[in-house]
Design a protein around this motif. Structure first.
Motif, mmCIF file in Angstrom:
data_model
loop_
_atom_site.group_PDB
_atom_site.id
_atom_site.type_symbol
_atom_site.label_atom_id
_atom_site.label_comp_id
_atom_site.label_asym_id
_atom_site.label_seq_id
_atom_site.Cartn_x
_atom_site.Cartn_y
_atom_site.Cartn_z
ATOM 1 N N THR A 28 0.826 -1.201 0.000
ATOM 2 C CA THR A 28 0.000 0.000 0.000
ATOM 3 C C THR A 28 0.863 1.253 0.000
ATOM 4 O OG1 THR A 28 -1.722 -1.160 1.210
ATOM 5 C CG2 THR A 28 -1.784 1.262 1.227
ATOM 6 N N SER A 29 1.897 1.222 0.798
ATOM 7 C CA SER A 29 2.811 2.359 0.848
ATOM 8 C C SER A 29 4.142 1.964 0.232
ATOM 9 C CB SER A 29 3.038 2.810 2.294
ATOM 10 O OG SER A 29 4.056 3.772 2.344
ATOM 11 N N SER A 30 4.489 2.635 -0.844
ATOM 12 C CA SER A 30 5.762 2.333 -1.502
ATOM 13 C C SER A 30 6.894 3.187 -0.954
ATOM 14 C CB SER A 30 5.630 2.541 -3.008
ATOM 15 O OG SER A 30 5.279 3.875 -3.284
ATOM 16 N N GLY A 31 6.569 4.062 -0.016
ATOM 17 C CA GLY A 31 7.616 4.900 0.536
ATOM 18 C C GLY A 31 7.141 6.330 0.656
ATOM 19 N N ASP A 32 7.985 7.159 1.247
ATOM 20 C CA ASP A 32 7.660 8.563 1.443
ATOM 21 C C ASP A 32 8.304 9.470 0.398
ATOM 22 O OD1 ASP A 32 8.241 7.574 4.731
ATOM 23 O OD2 ASP A 32 6.249 8.142 3.975
ATOM 24 N N VAL A 33 9.339 8.950 -0.224
ATOM 25 C CA VAL A 33 10.109 9.739 -1.194
ATOM 26 C C VAL A 33 10.364 8.893 -2.424
ATOM 27 C CG1 VAL A 33 12.297 10.930 -1.635
ATOM 28 C CG2 VAL A 33 11.234 11.056 0.639
ATOM 29 N N MET A 34 10.214 9.501 -3.591
ATOM 30 C CA MET A 34 10.640 8.851 -4.829
ATOM 31 C C MET A 34 11.835 9.611 -5.375
ATOM 32 S SD MET A 34 8.738 8.067 -8.450
ATOM 33 C CE MET A 34 8.150 6.446 -7.924
ATOM 34 N N GLY A 35 12.842 8.875 -5.748
ATOM 35 C CA GLY A 35 14.023 9.492 -6.319
ATOM 36 C C GLY A 35 14.334 8.933 -7.692
ATOM 37 N N TRP A 36 15.042 9.729 -8.467
ATOM 38 C CA TRP A 36 15.564 9.284 -9.755
ATOM 39 C C TRP A 36 17.090 9.354 -9.679
ATOM 40 C CZ3 TRP A 36 12.936 7.183 -13.782
ATOM 41 C CH2 TRP A 36 11.542 7.349 -13.811
ATOM 42 N N PHE A 37 17.707 8.313 -10.146
ATOM 43 C CA PHE A 37 19.158 8.238 -10.220
ATOM 44 C C PHE A 37 19.536 7.850 -11.644
ATOM 45 C CE2 PHE A 37 20.439 8.316 -5.715
ATOM 46 C CZ PHE A 37 19.203 8.197 -5.113
ATOM 47 N N ARG A 38 20.790 8.037 -11.989
ATOM 48 C CA ARG A 38 21.245 7.609 -13.303
ATOM 49 C C ARG A 38 22.671 7.078 -13.210
ATOM 50 N NH1 ARG A 38 21.697 13.526 -16.312
ATOM 51 N NH2 ARG A 38 23.529 14.297 -15.170
ATOM 52 N N GLN A 39 22.990 6.196 -14.139
ATOM 53 C CA GLN A 39 24.322 5.618 -14.173
ATOM 54 C C GLN A 39 24.793 5.535 -15.611
ATOM 55 O OE1 GLN A 39 24.679 1.829 -12.157
ATOM 56 N NE2 GLN A 39 26.873 2.113 -11.917
ATOM 57 N N ALA A 40 25.865 6.255 -15.882
ATOM 58 C CA ALA A 40 26.491 6.227 -17.198
ATOM 59 C C ALA A 40 27.558 5.133 -17.211
ATOM 60 C CB ALA A 40 27.102 7.577 -17.515
#
Length: 123
Positions: A28-40
């Motif tokens: 039901t709760s996937s978390g309080d914060v969503m972040g985006w990261f990237r990897q080259a």
């Protein structure tokens, strides 16, 4: 368990735009914060942006500030990353992730991760 699924990556010319999506499912709760990261290739995974699910407070890496916009649709349990004025150095695999508690730019603080989506910017 939480599942995150990114979509929207692809090949775009420099100066173009893409919008990434991250759909959360499972608990039901996937978390309080969503972040985006990237990897080259050959580089460490780096923070791009984050947003709090409740208040919508946003945070950005300096390298994308003014060009990228993070947002979320709570009803759809989906987060977005609108990327404008793309540069060749934005080429990377982009990952979304979620965490509980306060926001963080450290990847090790995030609990759940998607499989990643490739973004390639041609110059």
């Amino acid at each position: 368990q939480v599942q995150l699924a990114e979509s929207g990556g692809g090949l775009v010319q420099a100066g173009g735009s893409l919008r990434l999506s991250c759909a959360a499912s499972g608990r039901t709760s996937s978390g309080d914060v969503m972040g985006w990261f990237r990897q080259a290739p050959g580089k460490e995974r780096e923070f791009v942006a984050a947003i709090t699910w409740s208040g919508g407070t946003t945070y950005y890496a300096d390298s994308v500030k003014g060009r990228f916009t993070i947002s979320r649709d709570n009803a759809k349990n989906t987060g977005y990353l609108q990327m404008n004025s793309l540069k060749s150095e934005d080429t990377a695999v982009y990952y979304c992730a979620t965490k509980y508690g306060g926001w963080s730019s450290r990847m090790y603080d995030y609990n759940y991760w998607g499989q990643g989506t490739q973004v390639t910017v041609s110059s």
